[in-house]
Design a protein around this motif. Structure first.
Motif, PDB file in Angstrom:
ATOM      1  N   PHE A 129       0.836  -1.201   0.000  1.00  0.00           N
ATOM      2  CA  PHE A 129       0.000   0.000   0.000  1.00  0.00           C
ATOM      3  C   PHE A 129       0.869   1.248   0.000  1.00  0.00           C
ATOM      4  CE2 PHE A 129      -2.236   3.393   2.255  1.00  0.00           C
ATOM      5  CZ  PHE A 129      -3.394   3.499   1.506  1.00  0.00           C
ATOM      6  N   LEU A 130       1.881   1.270   0.857  1.00  0.00           N
ATOM      7  CA  LEU A 130       2.773   2.427   0.911  1.00  0.00           C
ATOM      8  C   LEU A 130       3.526   2.600  -0.399  1.00  0.00           C
ATOM      9  CD1 LEU A 130       4.080   4.657   2.743  1.00  0.00           C
ATOM     10  CD2 LEU A 130       5.897   2.998   3.182  1.00  0.00           C
ATOM     11  N   ARG A 131       4.030   1.507  -0.960  1.00  0.00           N
ATOM     12  CA  ARG A 131       4.771   1.585  -2.221  1.00  0.00           C
ATOM     13  C   ARG A 131       3.882   2.124  -3.344  1.00  0.00           C
ATOM     14  NH1 ARG A 131      10.042   1.665  -2.896  1.00  0.00           N
ATOM     15  NH2 ARG A 131      10.109   0.265  -4.678  1.00  0.00           N
ATOM     16  N   LYS A 132       2.621   1.711  -3.353  1.00  0.00           N
ATOM     17  CA  LYS A 132       1.699   2.190  -4.387  1.00  0.00           C
ATOM     18  C   LYS A 132       1.527   3.703  -4.287  1.00  0.00           C
ATOM     19  CE  LYS A 132      -2.768   1.725  -3.945  1.00  0.00           C
ATOM     20  NZ  LYS A 132      -4.127   1.144  -3.878  1.00  0.00           N
ATOM     21  N   VAL A 133       1.353   4.196  -3.078  1.00  0.00           N
ATOM     22  CA  VAL A 133       1.194   5.641  -2.884  1.00  0.00           C
ATOM     23  C   VAL A 133       2.463   6.376  -3.310  1.00  0.00           C
ATOM     24  CG1 VAL A 133       0.803   7.469  -1.190  1.00  0.00           C
ATOM     25  CG2 VAL A 133      -0.484   5.328  -1.031  1.00  0.00           C
ATOM     26  N   MET A 134       3.618   5.813  -2.964  1.00  0.00           N
ATOM     27  CA  MET A 134       4.883   6.436  -3.342  1.00  0.00           C
ATOM     28  C   MET A 134       5.067   6.457  -4.860  1.00  0.00           C
ATOM     29  SD  MET A 134       7.404   4.761  -0.504  1.00  0.00           S
ATOM     30  CE  MET A 134       8.835   5.229  -1.469  1.00  0.00           C
ATOM     31  N   LEU A 135       4.685   5.382  -5.517  1.00  0.00           N
ATOM     32  CA  LEU A 135       4.886   5.273  -6.961  1.00  0.00           C
ATOM     33  C   LEU A 135       4.029   6.250  -7.759  1.00  0.00           C
ATOM     34  CD1 LEU A 135       5.159   1.389  -7.226  1.00  0.00           C
ATOM     35  CD2 LEU A 135       6.982   3.029  -7.690  1.00  0.00           C
ATOM     36  N   GLU A 136       2.985   6.773  -7.146  1.00  0.00           N
ATOM     37  CA  GLU A 136       2.156   7.767  -7.820  1.00  0.00           C
ATOM     38  C   GLU A 136       2.946   9.043  -8.097  1.00  0.00           C
ATOM     39  OE1 GLU A 136      -1.118   8.260  -5.216  1.00  0.00           O
ATOM     40  OE2 GLU A 136      -2.081   6.384  -5.802  1.00  0.00           O
ATOM     41  N   GLY A 137       4.027   9.235  -7.332  1.00  0.00           N
ATOM     42  CA  GLY A 137       4.828  10.438  -7.500  1.00  0.00           C
ATOM     43  C   GLY A 137       5.900  10.334  -8.571  1.00  0.00           C
TER      44      GLY A 137
ATOM     45  N   ALA B 266       0.841  10.197   4.855  1.00  0.00           N
ATOM     46  CA  ALA B 266      -0.205  11.229   4.930  1.00  0.00           C
ATOM     47  C   ALA B 266      -1.166  11.116   3.751  1.00  0.00           C
ATOM     48  CB  ALA B 266       0.439  12.610   4.972  1.00  0.00           C
ATOM     49  N   ARG B 267      -0.613  10.914   2.548  1.00  0.00           N
ATOM     50  CA  ARG B 267      -1.472  10.765   1.369  1.00  0.00           C
ATOM     51  C   ARG B 267      -2.327   9.507   1.466  1.00  0.00           C
ATOM     52  NH1 ARG B 267       3.316  12.020  -1.399  1.00  0.00           N
ATOM     53  NH2 ARG B 267       3.436   9.924  -2.281  1.00  0.00           N
ATOM     54  N   GLY B 268      -1.705   8.427   1.924  1.00  0.00           N
ATOM     55  CA  GLY B 268      -2.423   7.163   2.025  1.00  0.00           C
ATOM     56  C   GLY B 268      -3.539   7.216   3.046  1.00  0.00           C
ATOM     57  N   LEU B 269      -3.274   7.794   4.204  1.00  0.00           N
ATOM     58  CA  LEU B 269      -4.303   7.904   5.238  1.00  0.00           C
ATOM     59  C   LEU B 269      -5.437   8.814   4.781  1.00  0.00           C
ATOM     60  CD1 LEU B 269      -2.136   8.166   8.486  1.00  0.00           C
ATOM     61  CD2 LEU B 269      -3.709   6.303   7.880  1.00  0.00           C
ATOM     62  N   GLY B 270      -5.071   9.897   4.089  1.00  0.00           N
ATOM     63  CA  GLY B 270      -6.094  10.795   3.566  1.00  0.00           C
ATOM     64  C   GLY B 270      -7.039  10.069   2.627  1.00  0.00           C
TER      65      GLY B 270
END
Length: 228
Positions: A162-170, A216-220
């Motif tokens: 989940f964290l990696r997915k959010v990071m990869l969006e950048g 922060a992005r993921g929790l949001g």
């Protein structure tokens, strides 16, 4: 509560569905999981749901509290940093074994697959990139010929997906991301363990600032979905 489309028809399907929910935080972090509601959403009895949740406890994807039941794992900065450290440390530790045991043909096959990914990477959505990230690390770990290490990789990769997915969006240039994978494999073929370790370390590193922003992005996103 997590939402699913349609129903599942077997114990394996139930496990896969609930596991995906846990990995993607479709349950609220730290929240108690209502087994009855989850069974109703999946269109099954509570028995396969309970079996799935128990299995996921052993994978550290679900928490169990005696006398209270099953809970979604938490998602805070300390958890994320510990996981990021374990993710990097484990995968770097297997690299010498890969150099000792990997066959040339195996590495060449992975390299060809990675080159194809790099050619089309800019069109790939973050969720698919996260799965490709998992697949790459699975394939690297398979080169150790050690099933226990493959199992450990699967657990760590699932918990960090989940964290990696959010990071990869950048990532602006996704092809460059896949070229990093390609470089690791090319260095393995060249027998350059020192340089391969440096490149692989860069690929695996998640610094605290990066982790905090992704969290922060993921929790949001999680709480926004819950509000709807």
């Amino acid at each position: 509560m997590a939402q699913v489309t349609g129903t599942v028809s077997s114990t394996t399907d139930v496990f896969s569905a609930v596991r995906e929910m846990a990995i993607e935080f479709r349950f609220m972090p730290g929240a108690k999981i209502n087994e009855t509601e989850l069974a109703e959403e999946l269109g099954v009895s509570r028995t396969p749901v309970r079996e799935a949740l128990n299995r996921l406890v052993t994978e550290d994807l679900i928490d169990f509290r005696k006398n209270y039941g099953f809970f979604c794992r938490t998602l805070d900065l300390e958890d994320v940093l510990h996981l990021a450290e374990a993710y990097k440390t484990f995968h770097l530790s297997i690299l010498p074994i890969v150099f000792a045991r990997a066959g040339k043909a195996e590495v060449e096959a992975l390299l060809a697959s990675t080159q194809q990914m790099a050619a089309h990477g800019n069109d790939m959505p973050p969720c698919e990139m996260a799965r490709a990230d998992q697949a790459f690390l699975h394939d690297i770990t398979m080169l150790t010929k050690n099933p226990v290490m493959v199992q450990i990789n699967g657990s760590i990769s699932a918990r960090i997906r989940f964290l990696r997915k959010v990071m990869l969006e950048g990532y602006v240039c996704k092809r460059a991301y896949f070229r990093n994978q390609q470089s690791v494999l090319e260095l393995i073929l060249a027998g350059d363990e020192v340089e391969a370790t440096k490149v692989f370390a860069d690929y695996l590193t998640i610094d605290a600032s990066e982790a905090e922003k992704a969290l922060a992005r993921g929790l949001g996103r999680i709480y926004l979905k819950a509000a709807h």
